[in-house]
Design an enzyme around this catalytic site. Structure first.
Site, short mmCIF file in Angstrom:
data_model
loop_
_atom_site.label_atom_id
_atom_site.label_comp_id
_atom_site.label_asym_id
_atom_site.label_seq_id
_atom_site.Cartn_x
_atom_site.Cartn_y
_atom_site.Cartn_z
N GLU A 1 14.92 26.21 -13.74
CA GLU A 1 15.03 24.73 -14.65
C GLU A 1 14.09 23.98 -13.82
OE1 GLU A 1 15.75 20.75 -15.70
OE2 GLU A 1 16.00 21.40 -13.82
N ASP B 1 18.85 27.25 -9.39
CA ASP B 1 17.77 26.99 -8.55
C ASP B 1 17.60 25.55 -8.19
OD1 ASP B 1 16.96 26.26 -11.31
OD2 ASP B 1 14.74 25.92 -10.78
ZN LIG Z 1 18.80 19.40 -12.31
#
Ligand SMILES: [Zn+2]
Length: 378
Positions: free
Chosen positions: A134, A69
């Protein structure tokens, strides 16, 4: 399928994977890893797509960890080129995620292809722990995959997280730990009333100020060999109705501590509570535990990686624990040795994010040589 790192990075950037979207990045990665003999598991939790891929059944288990992401683009008109149309200009590859961290993912893949082809009889196992959350709330990502692995007693021994750790040139800085992070939302209660009748009010601003001053001036520790001293920072304060003739009923203050391995969550909670009590405040605190500190001391992983950097770039890596938290905080508590090594972080989370093509080519060699040092010991 290509193992050219620049081409692979471009293919990943083209997939619009703003948190928690993966947008097919992990499928692309799996298409490269499967033919090498990796067993691929897609672990989907709510809106988050994760991948656990492993080649081999033996120990030690080496892991490349990272995220597909990316953060949102912000104002598109400020980008010189469209963020999801990667372009190379003057040796730099531009696009959202170029440095954080699709370049690293591509470098891991290219290094793995080379390593498996050249060292088919390597020791241990190679694995990938990849998530699509994340940059988001980190609820359904790495932490859930680790829970899954722990439940079946599957252990990671050595882990490189591909976060952009470098400052000027790839490999100049390796993160061998991270500070812990804890946040508090403090409500100090008073008694609201007319400003002209001080006997009838208890002013929460007056009550809170000496306590907040003491918290902000407290020395929490002296840090240690690997960590700077712990820092307490107030981030927001809210009180008052907006009127100039009303004493408010309460004050809310938000704060965060980035702390070293000299402290623990519990020690911080105890000390903050003690200071507030010493000021005889009527208060509540809501705590948020963002991650415990961890450190990876010199050993198989740290030596293998720093020797790889030396061999490829002739640089002596500086070890650092600075910066924000990363998913390393979820992997380290399992007992794994964890390091962060990736390209330069100067443009991450910014418009016109970019990565040096030379750095990516070097990163492939550094990851490759790290695999050799760790899984083919002489
Ligand atoms: Zn990162």
């Amino acid at each position: 399928m290509t193992d050219d790192v620049i081409e692979l990075t471009k293919q990943l950037i083209e997939r619009v994977s703003i948190t928690p979207e993966d947008a097919g990045c992990q499928e692309l990665m799996a298409d490269i890893l499967s033919p090498l003999g990796f067993n691929i598991e897609s672990l989907v939790f709510d809106d988050t797509t994760n991948m656990w891929a492993r080649k081999g059944t033996q120990s030690p288990v080496f892991c490349f960890a990272g995220h597909t992401d990316v953060v949102p683009t912000g104002d598109l008109s400020l980008w010189h080129t469209p963020p999801f149309d990667p372009v190379v200009h003057n040796g730099m590859l531009y696009g959202r995620g170029a440095a954080d961290m699709k370049g690293s993912l591509a470098a891991m893949l290219a290094a793995t292809v080379k390593f498996v082809n050249q060292h088919p009889d390597h020791q241990g196992s190679i694995s990938y722990l990849i998530t699509s959350d994340e940059e988001g709330p980190f609820i359904n990502g790495t932490t859930r995959v680790i829970d899954t692995l722990e439940a079946r007693n599957e252990k990671i021994d050595y882990c490189i997280v591909g976060e952009p750790s470098s400052s000027h040139l790839v490999g100049d800085v390796v993160k061998n730990g991270r500070r812990g992070s804890i946040s508090g939302e403090l409500t100090v209660k008073g008694k609201q009333g007319h400003v002209a009748y001080p006997d009838h009010v208890k002013n929460p601003i007056h009550l809170a100020m000496p306590a907040l001053a003491e918290l902000s001036q407290t020395h929490w520790d002296h840090g240690n060999e690997y960590f700077p001293e712990t820092s307490f920072q107030l981030t927001n304060i809210e009180s008052g109705t907006g009127a100039t003739n009303v004493v408010p009923g309460h004050l809310v203050a938000w704060f965060n501590l980035r702390y070293s391995t000299e402290l623990s969550d519990q020690k911080i909670v105890n000390k903050v509570t003690e200071i507030l009590n010493s000021h005889q405040l009527d208060f509540d605190i809501k705590w948020t535990y963002n991650g415990k500190p961890f450190i990876t001391e010199p050993g198989v992983l740290l030596n293998g990686v720093t020797n790889a950097i030396k061999k490829v770039t002739n640089r002596e890596a500086i070890l650092s624990t600075s910066g924000g938290t990363s998913d390393g905080r979820f992997i380290a508590p399992t007992g794994a040795e964890v390091l962060e090594l990736g390209p330069c972080n100067a443009t991450i989370h910014q418009i016109n994010e970019s990565v040096s093509c030379d750095d990516l080519v070097n990163l492939v060699e550094i990851y490759y040589q790290s695999l050799v040092n760790i899984l083919c010991p002489k």
